[in-house]
Design an enzyme around this catalytic site. Sequence first.
Site, mmCIF file in Angstrom:
data_model
loop_
_atom_site.group_PDB
_atom_site.id
_atom_site.type_symbol
_atom_site.label_atom_id
_atom_site.label_comp_id
_atom_site.label_asym_id
_atom_site.label_seq_id
_atom_site.Cartn_x
_atom_site.Cartn_y
_atom_site.Cartn_z
ATOM 1 N N GLY A 184 -114.713 54.285 -49.070
ATOM 2 C CA GLY A 184 -114.296 53.053 -48.395
ATOM 3 C C GLY A 184 -113.002 52.421 -48.870
ATOM 4 N N SER A 185 -112.109 52.091 -47.956
ATOM 5 C CA SER A 185 -110.768 51.664 -48.346
ATOM 6 C C SER A 185 -110.068 50.947 -47.193
ATOM 7 C CB SER A 185 -109.965 52.881 -48.807
ATOM 8 O OG SER A 185 -110.136 53.948 -47.885
#
Length: 226
Positions: A184-185
Amino acid sequence: MKIPAYPHPVIAREGWGILIGAVLVALLVSAWSPWVSIPFWIFALFALQFFRDPAREAPDGDGLVLCPADGRIVCVEDAVDPYAGGRPALKISVFMNVFNVHSNRAPVDGAVQSIEYFPGKFFNAALDKASLENERNAMVLQTPDGQTVTAVQVAGLVAKRILCHAQAGQSLYAGQRYGFIRFGSRVDVYLPPGTRPRVAIGDKVKATSTVLAELPVPARDDESAA
């Protein structure tokens, strides 16, 4: 416009080691106990979907800014670009959760002016403070007509590896794959003043195929002289 032949496999190379390792471990555990192996196979399936890297076709049009990542729009606002001299900019941010494709694509045609890595924290990438406090990698591009566009890969809560394969001096085409972020980013894009956004907060977007914005038409020499 069709982008050049996609030079990457459907499963990103960045995930080959993790995926092969997960499958081998799942096979070994299966030989001992099929029931115990179930969580290992679930992880292998998760890795398979996480590292998928499908080819995309770019839309037609001049001055289009293509989305650099799959995900959801979390920011569309006036800002300053801290990676290109603090100049005024339109900032658009895309948040990627763990179920999105995490391959990153160049938003515009352009020459890479600089690439700079910044160590930092690992706040939830959906938060605004993640843009300037999290680990990140900034790539400043100059378009053929001289406009500056910055794409910033930002690590998230569980992201521990930002990968950027571009180099200063390299020319990229819009939609070209240039990096990957594991888990996740977020990707921030800083655009010149006068850029017209084509997305709004909450919109779901896809890398390359979604148009983020339209760049302003640069003034001709005769117009600027007048």
